[in-house]
Design a protein around this motif. Structure first.
Motif: not given
Length: 231
Positions: A191, A204, A210-211, A213-215, A217-218
């Protein structure tokens, strides 16, 4: 806020744990965040007792004797058990209170995969922690960024991103199809790393990374811990 005073987090309730564990640390601390996220994921009741970093409490003789002999955070007390080092803490918590949760399976082979990626984070993603330490934390505490630390750790960091990206092209999460302690280990420093434009741009370029991480981190548990650390 001094240790043994106010500033405790709301307690969570878990039928597997009769008494709350006590975490000595700070909600904004990366390593403490690993422990808090694990407690939230497993619904373990806890109390956070803050350490006064500004006053050097973590280096006091009492703290070194009772909490962490190397002057770091966090440490955990669970009844008569005292554990320090965040990765050891979360493995204990999952073993003790996870009830064979997918977060840290009891099956030896599945657990070995989780442990592999926890160890990988310690061994190679430490480049991210070193860079974050000198770029973000050093100035925060009155120091200066040391370019030598950045230069020394960038090759390991960029290689680690590539390795993770390749692995995550074949796996939803680090240990396979389920979110585990391995993923939690990467959350805090990733983060912060991605708040630095150079490394955000580098990451990126790796779509699988990134897929993932985005999952992760949500996740609501992580977002709650980040919010607590921002208070």
């Amino acid at each position: 806020v001094h240790l043994h005073t106010q500033s405790t987090l709301p307690l969570r309730h878990n039928k597997m744990s009769q008494n709350k564990i006590v975490i000595t640390g700070l909600a904004m601390s990366t390593c403490t965040q690993r422990v808090l996220t694990t407690c939230e994921e497993l619904n373990i009741p806890y109390e956070l007792k803050n350490v006064n970093f500004g006053a050097g409490e973590h280096k006091s003789p009492e703290y070194l004797e009772k909490h962490q002999p190397f002057g770091k955070i966090p440490s955990v007390f669970d009844g008569d058990l005292h554990v320090f080092e965040s990765r050891a803490i979360i493995q204990y918590l999952a073993n003790q209170y996870g009830n064979n949760s997918s977060l840290y399976p009891s099956d030896a082979k599945k657990k070995a995969i989780v442990d592999t990626w926890i160890s990988t984070e310690y061994s190679y993603w430490n480049a991210a922690s070193a860079i974050v330490g000198t770029v973000i934390f050093a100035p925060m505490f009155g120091g200066q960024t040391k370019q030598s630390i950045v230069d020394e750790n960038e090759p390991t960091l960029f290689n680690a991103i590539q390795v993770l990206d390749k692995h995550l092209g074949q796996n939803k999460y680090l240990a396979g199809g389920e979110f585990t302690l391995a993923d939690i280990c990467y959350l805090p420093y990733t983060r912060l790393l991605l708040t630095i434009p150079k490394y955000k741009e580098a990451a990126e370029k790796h779509t699988n990374f990134m897929r993932w991480w985005n999952e992760i981190s949500e996740r609501p548990t992580w977002k709650k811990v980040v919010a607590l650390g921002s208070q």
